[in-house]
Design a protein around this motif. Structure first.
Motif, PDB file in Angstrom:
ATOM      1  N   TYR A   1       0.835  -1.203   0.000  1.00  0.00           N
ATOM      2  CA  TYR A   1       0.000   0.000   0.000  1.00  0.00           C
ATOM      3  C   TYR A   1       0.871   1.255   0.000  1.00  0.00           C
ATOM      4  O   TYR A   1       1.989   1.244   0.517  1.00  0.00           O
ATOM      5  CB  TYR A   1      -0.944  -0.012   1.202  1.00  0.00           C
ATOM      6  N   PHE A   2       0.327   2.322  -0.589  1.00  0.00           N
ATOM      7  CA  PHE A   2       1.083   3.561  -0.797  1.00  0.00           C
ATOM      8  C   PHE A   2       0.355   4.754  -0.210  1.00  0.00           C
ATOM      9  O   PHE A   2      -0.871   4.765  -0.102  1.00  0.00           O
ATOM     10  CB  PHE A   2       1.291   3.801  -2.300  1.00  0.00           C
ATOM     11  N   ASP A   3       1.130   5.798   0.131  1.00  0.00           N
ATOM     12  CA  ASP A   3       0.555   7.064   0.562  1.00  0.00           C
ATOM     13  C   ASP A   3      -0.058   7.778  -0.640  1.00  0.00           C
ATOM     14  O   ASP A   3       0.283   7.491  -1.790  1.00  0.00           O
ATOM     15  CB  ASP A   3       1.636   7.950   1.183  1.00  0.00           C
TER      16      ASP A   3
ATOM     17  N   VAL B   1       7.968   2.923  -1.692  1.00  0.00           N
ATOM     18  CA  VAL B   1       7.636   1.805  -0.804  1.00  0.00           C
ATOM     19  C   VAL B   1       7.958   2.233   0.623  1.00  0.00           C
ATOM     20  O   VAL B   1       9.116   2.484   0.960  1.00  0.00           O
ATOM     21  CB  VAL B   1       8.414   0.534  -1.193  1.00  0.00           C
ATOM     22  N   ASN B   2       6.927   2.327   1.451  1.00  0.00           N
ATOM     23  CA  ASN B   2       7.102   2.751   2.843  1.00  0.00           C
ATOM     24  C   ASN B   2       7.842   1.684   3.653  1.00  0.00           C
ATOM     25  O   ASN B   2       7.732   0.497   3.376  1.00  0.00           O
ATOM     26  CB  ASN B   2       5.744   3.015   3.493  1.00  0.00           C
TER      27      ASN B   2
ATOM     28  N   ARG C   1       4.248   3.740 -11.876  1.00  0.00           N
ATOM     29  CA  ARG C   1       5.391   4.117 -11.027  1.00  0.00           C
ATOM     30  C   ARG C   1       5.418   3.279  -9.757  1.00  0.00           C
ATOM     31  O   ARG C   1       6.490   2.895  -9.284  1.00  0.00           O
ATOM     32  CB  ARG C   1       5.341   5.616 -10.685  1.00  0.00           C
ATOM     33  N   ARG C   2       4.248   2.997  -9.193  1.00  0.00           N
ATOM     34  CA  ARG C   2       4.183   2.162  -7.988  1.00  0.00           C
ATOM     35  C   ARG C   2       4.651   0.736  -8.289  1.00  0.00           C
ATOM     36  O   ARG C   2       5.419   0.153  -7.523  1.00  0.00           O
ATOM     37  CB  ARG C   2       2.764   2.163  -7.435  1.00  0.00           C
ATOM     38  N   ALA C   3       4.194   0.177  -9.405  1.00  0.00           N
ATOM     39  CA  ALA C   3       4.616  -1.178  -9.775  1.00  0.00           C
ATOM     40  C   ALA C   3       6.123  -1.220 -10.002  1.00  0.00           C
ATOM     41  O   ALA C   3       6.800  -2.171  -9.585  1.00  0.00           O
ATOM     42  CB  ALA C   3       3.859  -1.647 -11.018  1.00  0.00           C
ATOM     43  N   LEU C   4       6.666  -0.195 -10.659  1.00  0.00           N
ATOM     44  CA  LEU C   4       8.113  -0.152 -10.906  1.00  0.00           C
ATOM     45  C   LEU C   4       8.892   0.009  -9.606  1.00  0.00           C
ATOM     46  O   LEU C   4       9.981  -0.553  -9.465  1.00  0.00           O
ATOM     47  CB  LEU C   4       8.451   0.974 -11.886  1.00  0.00           C
ATOM     48  N   ALA C   5       8.355   0.757  -8.640  1.00  0.00           N
ATOM     49  CA  ALA C   5       9.033   0.914  -7.346  1.00  0.00           C
ATOM     50  C   ALA C   5       9.113  -0.426  -6.624  1.00  0.00           C
ATOM     51  O   ALA C   5      10.147  -0.773  -6.037  1.00  0.00           O
ATOM     52  CB  ALA C   5       8.300   1.948  -6.486  1.00  0.00           C
TER      53      ALA C   5
ATOM     54  N   VAL D   1      -0.102  -2.048  -4.883  1.00  0.00           N
ATOM     55  CA  VAL D   1       0.440  -2.940  -5.909  1.00  0.00           C
ATOM     56  C   VAL D   1       0.100  -4.350  -5.459  1.00  0.00           C
ATOM     57  O   VAL D   1       0.467  -4.774  -4.356  1.00  0.00           O
ATOM     58  CB  VAL D   1       1.963  -2.777  -6.089  1.00  0.00           C
ATOM     59  N   GLU D   2      -0.644  -5.057  -6.310  1.00  0.00           N
ATOM     60  CA  GLU D   2      -0.967  -6.455  -6.053  1.00  0.00           C
ATOM     61  C   GLU D   2       0.068  -7.320  -6.760  1.00  0.00           C
ATOM     62  O   GLU D   2       0.525  -6.989  -7.852  1.00  0.00           O
ATOM     63  CB  GLU D   2      -2.358  -6.778  -6.571  1.00  0.00           C
TER      64      GLU D   2
END
Length: 146
Positions: free
Chosen positions: A41-43, A49-50, A93-97, A138-139
């Motif tokens: 999960y993201f902010d 990635v937290n 961007r989230r998936a790449l992170a 991201v799942e």
């Protein structure tokens, strides 16, 4: 579904080129239940990635190393605030992170595929911060390689 290949092979800042899956692998056919507890999960409006999510990626890395012959689909999602184009880019961007973090843990970049659904597939409906928070994710889908 028409819009899933909108990334045009842009590489993340790390220089690890994104990998597009072979034509016979569809993100919708991946098994998203095996690692469902490791959804990241993201902010709001962030693709970092937290620290409190990193333990999940370490668990994914251990699972992956213990289960050879698999690849992973990293499906990025956003909440519904923002334009569809912006949310698709944010999901990517989230998936790449997540991909970059897993590569840092020793996983092969060639077995980590990314896809973004933007805000098209919410985990939960609603206009509350709680609902939005569950949709910024991201799942991780498991692909059994043929």
């Amino acid at each position: 579904n028409g819009g899933s290949d909108t990334v045009n092979g842009n590489s993340p800042d790390s220089g690890i080129p994104p990998t597009r899956p072979p034509g016979n692998i569809n993100p919708d056919n991946a098994d998203y239940t095996t690692l469902a507890n490791d959804t990241i999960y993201f902010d709001f409006d962030k693709a970092t990635v937290n620290a409190d999510e990193r333990g999940k990626l370490e668990a994914v890395s251990e699972w992956f190393k213990a289960n050879p012959g698999h690849a992973l689909f990293l499906a990025g999602h956003a909440d519904k605030r923002g334009t569809p184009e912006y949310n698709r880019a944010l999901g990517e961007r989230r998936a790449l992170a997540v991909r970059e973090y897993l590569v840092g843990l020793g996983l092969s970049a060639s077995l980590l595929y990314t896809n973004s659904y933007g805000s098209d597939r919410p985990a939960v409906d609603g206009d509350t911060e709680e609902a939005y928070a569950k949709n910024r994710r991201v799942e991780i889908g498991v692909i059994v390689q043929q």
